[in-house]
Scaffold this motif. Structure first.
Motif, PDB file in Angstrom:
ATOM      1  N   LEU A 278      42.043  48.723  54.810  1.00 36.30           N
ATOM      2  CA  LEU A 278      42.641  49.391  53.646  1.00 36.30           C
ATOM      3  C   LEU A 278      42.838  48.624  52.603  1.00 36.30           C
ATOM      4  N   CYS A 279      43.616  47.478  52.901  1.00 35.52           N
ATOM      5  CA  CYS A 279      44.065  46.736  51.835  1.00 35.52           C
ATOM      6  C   CYS A 279      43.080  45.802  51.264  1.00 35.52           C
ATOM      7  N   LEU A 282      41.016  47.572  48.805  1.00 37.10           N
ATOM      8  CA  LEU A 282      41.679  48.095  47.617  1.00 37.10           C
ATOM      9  C   LEU A 282      41.906  46.908  46.797  1.00 37.10           C
ATOM     10  N   HIS A 283      42.276  45.760  47.523  1.00 30.38           N
ATOM     11  CA  HIS A 283      42.214  44.450  46.731  1.00 30.38           C
ATOM     12  C   HIS A 283      40.865  44.011  45.976  1.00 30.38           C
ATOM     13  N   PHE A 287      43.275  46.153  42.729  1.00 30.96           N
ATOM     14  CA  PHE A 287      44.374  46.426  42.813  1.00 30.96           C
ATOM     15  C   PHE A 287      45.369  45.474  43.379  1.00 30.96           C
ATOM     16  N   VAL A 300      50.614  51.245  46.419  1.00 27.08           N
ATOM     17  CA  VAL A 300      49.619  50.715  45.485  1.00 27.08           C
ATOM     18  C   VAL A 300      49.920  51.209  43.775  1.00 27.08           C
ATOM     19  N   LEU A 302      48.605  52.451  41.192  1.00 27.71           N
ATOM     20  CA  LEU A 302      47.334  52.691  40.691  1.00 27.71           C
ATOM     21  C   LEU A 302      47.304  53.195  39.132  1.00 27.71           C
ATOM     22  N   ARG A 307      45.171  57.683  39.724  1.00 30.83           N
ATOM     23  CA  ARG A 307      45.873  58.437  40.696  1.00 30.83           C
ATOM     24  C   ARG A 307      45.163  59.882  40.682  1.00 30.83           C
ATOM     25  N   LEU A 346      37.906  54.711  50.612  1.00 35.27           N
ATOM     26  CA  LEU A 346      37.498  53.618  49.731  1.00 35.27           C
ATOM     27  C   LEU A 346      36.391  53.756  48.898  1.00 35.27           C
ATOM     28  N   ILE A 349      37.367  56.270  46.107  1.00 37.39           N
ATOM     29  CA  ILE A 349      38.410  55.300  45.209  1.00 37.39           C
ATOM     30  C   ILE A 349      37.351  54.455  44.360  1.00 37.39           C
TER      31      ILE A 349
END
Length: 354
Positions: A278-279, A282-283, A287, A300, A302, A307, A346, A349
């Motif tokens: 996940l991280c 997102l990175h 983010f 996070v 957003l 969001r 992900l 997103i």
């Protein structure tokens, strides 16, 4: 109404749920078998208000061996989850108008329980890495009634250092402030070490539960431990709202604390893998946020517009303003869900961001 529940109920039916903090693992087999055995043996009646002696003895031994703190079994009350433990502690200690020091953002129950007791939340700020600003917290100690610590933290996933916890507990002791330490995520730590607040002071109430450690959320077994004078008052509140924790769940919890502990490490290792998926994802999408050290949440920034678009794309993450007034641009993602769900989330997103 809880901001988490309210937001979850408004989501689309085909959404990927990354909102609720519920493990997706089944309760380990030896724990389930202990419950079945208890049923077959007819252990279905009321128990002692504070919990069956065998369970309180097991919890006392757990505190000593795992946390380095000493609580006699008579200083322990078994509750219907950590939620009830928090509620009865705050009801017992907080009078109308009392200040309660709570991180902002912080777990939703702390402020709600404080308000139900007539207390007033006094928010503690976090630094840029989402840790408690210790110096700022110490400045607020004088005249407060209660300091609520939560490490590992929901919603941020941060784990406070030994130095920070020691400083906060010692300052609270000097100021006559009781510390309520919520340690339910103690075994879900990846890049840090858990430290119990009660190691550094006597005026500490420790709250914990089987829910996260053993994937027993629905069994509703938590507990609190503290000074006998406090426990005497907490038991009064407990016995009139709950009588006792479910007998069958208590016998299952005995098996949890006295049986094979390998299940704990297996679940923690899987959460670490999910966290990294996940991280990293997102990175890579741009983010910027600290990788959580514990629990199973990523907090996070957003922005409210993204969001809302992510929710519309079918990914449920809890808005930061559910946890306080200072994180309205954030969202909390729970990675207590499968790797496949995380990857799919992900992708959704990414479609919004790109």
């Amino acid at each position: 109404m809880s901001g988490i529940r309210k937001f979850f109920q408004a989501a689309k039916p085909d959404s990927i749920n990354m909102a609720l903090g519920q493990p997706d693992f089944d309760t380990p087999e030896h724990i389930k078998q202990a419950a079945i055995q208890a049923i077959n043996e007819g252990k279905t009646g009321y128990t002692h208000n504070a919990g069956v002696p065998e369970l309180r003895d097991a919890i006392s031994k757990k505190f000593k061996t795992e946390n380095g703190i000493k609580y006699h079994p008579d200083q322990i009350i078994v509750t219907a989850g950590a939620g009830e433990a928090l509620f009865i502690a705050i009801q017992s200690l907080v009078n109308p108008g009392d200040r309660v020091l709570i991180t902002d953002p912080g777990f939703v129950s702390y402020n709600a329980c404080t308000r139900l007791a007539g207390g007033v939340m006094d928010p503690l700020s976090l630094d840029e890495n989402l840790h408690i600003d210790v110096d700022a917290a110490i400045e607020k100690m004088q005249g407060a009634r209660l300091l609520i610590l939560n490490s590992p933290c929901n919603p941020t996933g941060t784990v406070e250092s030994e130095a920070s916890i020691r400083a906060l507990v010692e300052a609270a002791g000097d100021a006559g402030v009781t510390v309520l330490s919520d340690e339910v995520y103690e075994h879900l730590i990846y890049d840090a070490q858990h430290v119990s607040a009660a190691r550094f002071g006597d005026d500490v109430i420790t709250v914990n539960a089987t829910s996260k450690t053993y994937s027993m959320t629905g069994w509703r077994v938590g507990y609190l431990a503290g000074h006998p004078d406090y426990m005497e008052q907490c038991l009064k509140v407990h016995q009139y709202c709950q009588t006792c924790t479910t007998s069958i769940s208590q016998y299952a919890a005995i098996a949890a604390y006295t049986g094979d502990q390998s299940c704990v490490g297996l679940m923690r290792d899987e959460y670490r893998i999910r966290r990294d998926i996940l991280c990293t994802g997102l990175h890579d999408l741009g983010f910027d946020f600290p990788t959580p050290q514990g629990a199973f949440y990523a907090f996070v920034p957003l922005g409210s517009e993204i969001r809302a678009k992510i929710l519309d794309a079918g990914v449920i993450a809890v808005p930061g303003d559910a946890f306080g007034d200072k994180a309205d641009e954030y969202a909390r993602f729970s990675y207590a869900t499968s790797r496949e769900n995380i990857q799919a989330a992900l992708e959704r997103i990414a479609s919004v961001v790109r």
